[in-house]
Design a protein around this motif. Sequence first.
Motif, short mmCIF file in Angstrom:
data_model
loop_
_atom_site.label_atom_id
_atom_site.label_comp_id
_atom_site.label_asym_id
_atom_site.label_seq_id
_atom_site.Cartn_x
_atom_site.Cartn_y
_atom_site.Cartn_z
N ARG A 122 0.81 -1.23 0.00
CA ARG A 122 0.00 0.00 0.00
C ARG A 122 0.84 1.27 0.00
N PHE A 123 2.13 1.15 0.26
CA PHE A 123 3.01 2.32 0.20
C PHE A 123 3.27 2.70 -1.26
N PHE A 124 3.28 4.00 -1.53
CA PHE A 124 3.60 4.55 -2.85
C PHE A 124 2.69 4.00 -3.96
N SER A 125 1.42 3.77 -3.63
CA SER A 125 0.49 3.26 -4.63
C SER A 125 0.03 4.37 -5.57
N THR A 126 -0.29 3.99 -6.79
CA THR A 126 -0.79 4.94 -7.79
C THR A 126 -2.26 4.65 -8.04
N SER A 127 -3.07 5.73 -8.22
CA SER A 127 -4.52 5.60 -8.38
C SER A 127 -4.94 5.67 -9.84
N HIS A 128 -5.96 4.91 -10.16
CA HIS A 128 -6.51 4.90 -11.51
C HIS A 128 -8.03 4.75 -11.41
N ARG A 129 -8.73 5.87 -11.17
CA ARG A 129 -10.19 5.81 -11.09
C ARG A 129 -10.78 5.70 -12.49
N GLY A 130 -11.79 4.85 -12.59
CA GLY A 130 -12.45 4.68 -13.88
C GLY A 130 -13.59 3.71 -13.79
N THR A 131 -14.21 3.47 -14.91
CA THR A 131 -15.29 2.49 -14.99
C THR A 131 -14.74 1.25 -15.67
N TYR A 132 -14.78 0.14 -14.97
CA TYR A 132 -14.16 -1.10 -15.45
C TYR A 132 -15.22 -2.16 -15.73
N ARG A 133 -15.00 -2.88 -16.80
CA ARG A 133 -15.94 -3.93 -17.20
C ARG A 133 -15.80 -5.15 -16.29
N ILE A 134 -16.95 -5.67 -15.86
CA ILE A 134 -16.95 -6.88 -15.05
C ILE A 134 -16.91 -8.09 -15.99
N LEU A 171 -10.68 -10.30 -4.58
CA LEU A 171 -11.48 -10.86 -3.50
C LEU A 171 -12.28 -9.73 -2.87
N LEU A 172 -13.56 -9.97 -2.59
CA LEU A 172 -14.39 -8.94 -1.99
C LEU A 172 -15.38 -9.57 -1.01
N GLU A 173 -16.07 -8.71 -0.26
CA GLU A 173 -17.00 -9.19 0.76
C GLU A 173 -18.34 -9.54 0.12
N LYS A 174 -19.12 -10.37 0.84
CA LYS A 174 -20.40 -10.85 0.33
C LYS A 174 -21.36 -9.71 0.02
N GLU A 175 -21.41 -8.69 0.90
CA GLU A 175 -22.35 -7.58 0.72
C GLU A 175 -22.09 -6.86 -0.61
N LEU A 176 -20.83 -6.59 -0.90
CA LEU A 176 -20.47 -5.91 -2.14
C LEU A 176 -20.72 -6.84 -3.34
N PHE A 177 -20.41 -8.12 -3.15
CA PHE A 177 -20.64 -9.10 -4.21
C PHE A 177 -22.11 -9.14 -4.60
N GLU A 185 -20.55 -3.33 -15.29
CA GLU A 185 -19.35 -2.53 -15.05
C GLU A 185 -19.40 -1.91 -13.66
N ILE A 186 -18.26 -1.41 -13.23
CA ILE A 186 -18.14 -0.85 -11.89
C ILE A 186 -17.23 0.37 -11.94
N ASN A 187 -17.65 1.43 -11.22
CA ASN A 187 -16.84 2.64 -11.14
C ASN A 187 -16.11 2.62 -9.80
N VAL A 201 -10.70 0.89 -4.02
CA VAL A 201 -11.29 1.69 -2.95
C VAL A 201 -12.25 2.71 -3.57
N GLY A 202 -13.14 3.24 -2.75
CA GLY A 202 -14.00 4.34 -3.18
C GLY A 202 -14.92 4.02 -4.34
N MET A 203 -15.62 2.89 -4.25
CA MET A 203 -16.55 2.54 -5.32
C MET A 203 -17.73 3.49 -5.33
N GLN A 204 -18.15 3.88 -6.52
CA GLN A 204 -19.30 4.78 -6.69
C GLN A 204 -20.43 4.05 -7.36
N GLU A 205 -21.66 4.35 -6.91
CA GLU A 205 -22.84 3.71 -7.49
C GLU A 205 -23.08 4.24 -8.91
#
Length: 205
Positions: A122-134, A171-177, A185-187, A201-205
């Motif tokens: 998690r140190f020095f991570s780079t961010s790439h926000r976008g909408t990704y195909r599931i 890997l994700l939690e059941k609620e999010l799944f 797709e998911i933003n 992180v920071g998923m948007q509806e």
Amino acid sequence: MTSFSEKTVRGISLMFLIIFGFLTYKNYYYSPLIILTIMIYFSTKGVQMFENRIFLSTRIIFWLLFSALLFLRIYYNESSQLDMKNTKTLMTILLISVCIGTWVGDFFAKYIYIRIKFCINRFFSTSHRGTYRIVKMENVQQNYMKSLGKKMGIMFYHITLDINGEERKFLLEKELFDSLQGKSEININIKKGCLGICYGVGMQE
């Protein structure tokens, strides 16, 4: 049937933090265990999904390491009471070391080493926000030994996303799944850490 939960992982790590804190109070040699527990606690805190992969070669290294350490421990501790020149004795010690060492090594690789790796990543991570195909979503049951003769099934939930033309499995939690069922797709903000492991992180509806 139990579902995988990061809250449970963090709860257990807090419990061990208290135990190791008490042991450190009695003897400061236990202090590294506190650092280890804190790293496990913060490894995925605030993370909604993460890559949970570990290479077979890594697991084999820990199998061999723990088997060798256990063999040497038994060999030197019991050398005064057992005939270590006897082939049957050595083979018995080797068999016990391999059986226990591979189990402990596998547990360490899957649940401790990978958490330390996540924390460092998690140190020095780079961010790439976008909408990704599931690409696909799947749930997998894994059985673990609960007690002698009894097994406990734990459900793990995975999602595969198309990240810039590359498929990555998280890997994700059941609620999010469950909330993502039926979506194509998911933003979300996909971060890539210093060790090359991606997490969201920071998923948007």
